[in-house]
Design a protein around this motif. Structure first.
Motif, PDB file in Angstrom:
ATOM      1  N   PHE A  95      -7.775  -4.701  -0.993  1.00 53.68           N
ATOM      2  CA  PHE A  95      -7.821  -3.870  -2.189  1.00 53.68           C
ATOM      3  C   PHE A  95      -6.467  -3.269  -2.566  1.00 53.68           C
ATOM      4  O   PHE A  95      -6.168  -3.133  -3.745  1.00 53.68           O
ATOM      5  N   ALA A  96      -5.669  -2.900  -1.588  1.00 54.94           N
ATOM      6  CA  ALA A  96      -4.449  -2.151  -1.875  1.00 54.94           C
ATOM      7  C   ALA A  96      -3.482  -2.919  -2.770  1.00 54.94           C
ATOM      8  O   ALA A  96      -2.840  -2.338  -3.648  1.00 54.94           O
ATOM      9  N   SER A  97      -3.372  -4.235  -2.584  1.00 58.16           N
ATOM     10  CA  SER A  97      -2.357  -5.001  -3.308  1.00 58.16           C
ATOM     11  C   SER A  97      -2.619  -5.051  -4.807  1.00 58.16           C
ATOM     12  O   SER A  97      -1.683  -4.953  -5.613  1.00 58.16           O
ATOM     13  N   TRP A  98      -3.888  -5.167  -5.220  1.00 61.22           N
ATOM     14  CA  TRP A  98      -4.171  -5.320  -6.651  1.00 61.22           C
ATOM     15  C   TRP A  98      -4.621  -4.025  -7.314  1.00 61.22           C
ATOM     16  O   TRP A  98      -4.825  -4.002  -8.532  1.00 61.22           O
ATOM     17  N   LEU A  99      -4.761  -2.950  -6.547  1.00 63.19           N
ATOM     18  CA  LEU A  99      -5.095  -1.647  -7.115  1.00 63.19           C
ATOM     19  C   LEU A  99      -3.902  -0.691  -7.104  1.00 63.19           C
ATOM     20  O   LEU A  99      -4.063   0.499  -7.356  1.00 63.19           O
ATOM     21  N   SER A 100      -2.713  -1.205  -6.825  1.00 67.27           N
ATOM     22  CA  SER A 100      -1.509  -0.372  -6.843  1.00 67.27           C
ATOM     23  C   SER A 100      -1.146  -0.014  -8.286  1.00 67.27           C
ATOM     24  O   SER A 100      -1.549  -0.708  -9.235  1.00 67.27           O
ATOM     25  N   PRO A 101      -0.377   1.052  -8.490  1.00 69.24           N
ATOM     26  CA  PRO A 101       0.026   1.412  -9.864  1.00 69.24           C
ATOM     27  C   PRO A 101       0.744   0.283 -10.586  1.00 69.24           C
ATOM     28  O   PRO A 101       0.515   0.062 -11.782  1.00 69.24           O
ATOM     29  N   ALA A 143       3.322 -10.487  -7.492  1.00 68.99           N
ATOM     30  CA  ALA A 143       4.728 -10.139  -7.709  1.00 68.99           C
ATOM     31  C   ALA A 143       5.198  -9.030  -6.778  1.00 68.99           C
ATOM     32  O   ALA A 143       6.402  -8.892  -6.549  1.00 68.99           O
ATOM     33  N   SER A 144       4.292  -8.234  -6.252  1.00 69.48           N
ATOM     34  CA  SER A 144       4.674  -7.110  -5.398  1.00 69.48           C
ATOM     35  C   SER A 144       4.919  -7.587  -3.967  1.00 69.48           C
ATOM     36  O   SER A 144       4.788  -8.767  -3.649  1.00 69.48           O
ATOM     37  N   ASP A 145       5.255  -6.644  -3.116  1.00 69.66           N
ATOM     38  CA  ASP A 145       5.422  -6.960  -1.694  1.00 69.66           C
ATOM     39  C   ASP A 145       4.252  -6.420  -0.883  1.00 69.66           C
ATOM     40  O   ASP A 145       4.372  -6.148   0.312  1.00 69.66           O
ATOM     41  N   ALA A 146       3.085  -6.263  -1.532  1.00 67.92           N
ATOM     42  CA  ALA A 146       1.942  -5.627  -0.890  1.00 67.92           C
ATOM     43  C   ALA A 146       1.074  -6.596  -0.106  1.00 67.92           C
ATOM     44  O   ALA A 146       0.224  -6.170   0.668  1.00 67.92           O
ATOM     45  N   ILE A 147       1.236  -7.905  -0.318  1.00 68.21           N
ATOM     46  CA  ILE A 147       0.460  -8.890   0.434  1.00 68.21           C
ATOM     47  C   ILE A 147       1.243  -9.240   1.691  1.00 68.21           C
ATOM     48  O   ILE A 147       2.276  -9.916   1.625  1.00 68.21           O
ATOM     49  N   LEU A 189       6.709 -17.482  -3.369  1.00 65.57           N
ATOM     50  CA  LEU A 189       5.365 -17.546  -3.927  1.00 65.57           C
ATOM     51  C   LEU A 189       4.571 -16.317  -3.531  1.00 65.57           C
ATOM     52  O   LEU A 189       3.792 -15.796  -4.332  1.00 65.57           O
ATOM     53  N   VAL A 190       4.733 -15.875  -2.300  1.00 66.47           N
ATOM     54  CA  VAL A 190       4.162 -14.623  -1.818  1.00 66.47           C
ATOM     55  C   VAL A 190       5.296 -13.874  -1.139  1.00 66.47           C
ATOM     56  O   VAL A 190       5.735 -14.251  -0.048  1.00 66.47           O
ATOM     57  N   TYR A 191       5.804 -12.849  -1.797  1.00 64.11           N
ATOM     58  CA  TYR A 191       6.959 -12.120  -1.265  1.00 64.11           C
ATOM     59  C   TYR A 191       6.500 -11.097  -0.233  1.00 64.11           C
ATOM     60  O   TYR A 191       5.514 -10.376  -0.478  1.00 64.11           O
ATOM     61  N   GLU A 214       9.695   0.151  -7.245  1.00 65.28           N
ATOM     62  CA  GLU A 214       9.074   0.446  -5.950  1.00 65.28           C
ATOM     63  C   GLU A 214       7.964  -0.540  -5.617  1.00 65.28           C
ATOM     64  O   GLU A 214       7.786  -0.910  -4.453  1.00 65.28           O
ATOM     65  N   GLY A 215       7.218  -0.963  -6.623  1.00 63.44           N
ATOM     66  CA  GLY A 215       6.058  -1.803  -6.366  1.00 63.44           C
ATOM     67  C   GLY A 215       6.354  -3.276  -6.234  1.00 63.44           C
ATOM     68  O   GLY A 215       5.602  -4.005  -5.576  1.00 63.44           O
ATOM     69  N   ALA A 216       7.447  -3.760  -6.848  1.00 63.53           N
ATOM     70  CA  ALA A 216       7.802  -5.187  -6.785  1.00 63.53           C
ATOM     71  C   ALA A 216       9.317  -5.317  -6.746  1.00 63.53           C
ATOM     72  O   ALA A 216       9.949  -5.684  -7.739  1.00 63.53           O
ATOM     73  N   PRO A 217       9.937  -4.999  -5.615  1.00 68.34           N
ATOM     74  CA  PRO A 217      11.410  -4.965  -5.560  1.00 68.34           C
ATOM     75  C   PRO A 217      12.066  -6.299  -5.876  1.00 68.34           C
ATOM     76  O   PRO A 217      13.158  -6.336  -6.440  1.00 68.34           O
TER      77      PRO A 217
END
Length: 341
Positions: free
Chosen positions: A157-163, A141-145, A285-287, A221-224
């Motif tokens: 690691f960063a995408s699934w270990l975010s707050p 759901a986030s924009d980290a990928i 599907l991947v934002y 912030e994590g999933a705009p």
């Protein structure tokens, strides 16, 4: 409606069903770990009777969803399986250890030490697996990928270990525990046992409100994309109202001990939460890298998948209904129901 959107709704529907059925099985493992009081043994026996005949078949929905995803949206499946291969591998191991421990606890050498050992493995895996599942959902759901072309460049690691992802993991764990407690109130064969799970359901349900609020605030912030979908669209209002009505109804029905109806209300609440994530993220599907259209397979493959899904539903759904009816948990010593002719 375009074929890829229909297929996307089918994928979302299978994950909703997995949350409502398989998720409750995970929640049963949580309450097995937290069994307390003079009826501790009875609580664990009820959990075992409730999930014993159906825990394997409930994974059908996860398998169907994954097959639809990698067949209908191969680019998205490739990206997610690379970016999230660490938590997904741990999730699979948790599911395997959980099922193995549950089986061995029932059929291994009888004895308190043996049962306690397998019970710990079963319960811990039941806690870790939904936590990881929710963290994967938060990462999606986030924009980290991030992707460049067909390659994932955002790390492992960063995408699934975010707050935000961690908050979604904790919310998922709480939601599954709540579902299990509500379902078990109806399956309990004595009023005191039903009361044990009634209070667990009320407390866990109350905790869902702050957990959901934290996840929503962190999504800014994590999933705009999810934040915009849940706070700035007409659909958001209807979703929030529907979820709130279902939650209040579940609490009222639990308070008045109408357990059969409470199960429907709790399942509706959980289903709307999962559906809200899927719809608020659409059409991605991947934002922001992959949409339903850009990740979709050929139209021919999509049509064949929908035909296969329809045929499978006609065969599988009635069989599952019969399975749940025949193997509904019985009180100790009760006669096994005769299957309808």
């Amino acid at each position: 409606m375009p074929t890829e959107e229909v297929l996307g709704l089918a994928v979302a529907g299978t994950f909703v069903l997995y949350a409502l059925l398989g998720g409750a099985d995970f929640g049963g493992g949580v309450w097995d770990l937290l069994a307390r009081g003079p009826r501790k043994a009875e609580q664990r026996a009820l959990i075992a009777r409730a999930i014993g005949p159906v825990w394997e078949v409930n994974h059908v929905w996860l398998i169907v969803g994954l097959v639809l995803l990698f067949s209908g949206f191969p680019r998205a499946f490739a990206a997610l399986s690379v970016a999230l291969h660490v938590p997904l591998t741990l999730l699979v191991l948790g599911i395997v250890f959980r099922g193995t421990a549950f089986t061995f606890r029932a059929y291994d050498t009888r004895g308190d030490a043996v049962e306690r050992r397998w019970g710990v493995v079963f319960s811990v895996a039941s806690v870790v697996a939904p936590l990881l599942l929710g963290m994967c959902v938060g990462a999606v759901a986030s924009d980290a990928i991030r992707m460049q072309g067909h390659a994932v460049v955002s790390g492992f690691f960063a995408s699934w270990l975010s707050p935000f992802a961690v908050s979604v993991g904790v919310l998922t764990l709480g939601l599954f525990a709540f579902l299990a407690a509500v379902y078990l109130t109806h399956e309990a064969h004595t009023p005191p046992l039903a009361e044990d799970f009634r209070w667990r359901a009320l407390v866990t349900g109350a905790l869902l409100f702050p957990l959901a609020l934290v996840a929503l605030l962190l999504s800014r912030e994590g999933a705009p994309r999810v934040w915009a979908g849940l706070s700035q669209t007409p659909f958001a209002l209807a979703l929030h109202v529907g979820t709130a009505v279902a939650a209040v109804a579940a609490f009222a029905l639990l308070w008045t001990r109408r357990f059969r109806a409470a199960r429907v209300a709790a399942a509706t609440q959980a289903g709307l939460i999962v559906l809200g994530w899927a719809v608020s993220q659409a059409p991605y599907l991947v934002y922001p890298g992959l949409t339903l259209r850009s990740a979709a397979s050929s139209p021919t493959v999509q049509r064949l998948l929908l035909v296969a899904l329809a045929i499978g539903a006609v065969a599988v759904v009635p069989s599952l209904v019969l399975l749940f009816r025949v193997f509904r948990p019985q009180a100790p010593g009760a006669a096994t129901p005769v299957p309808p002719t």
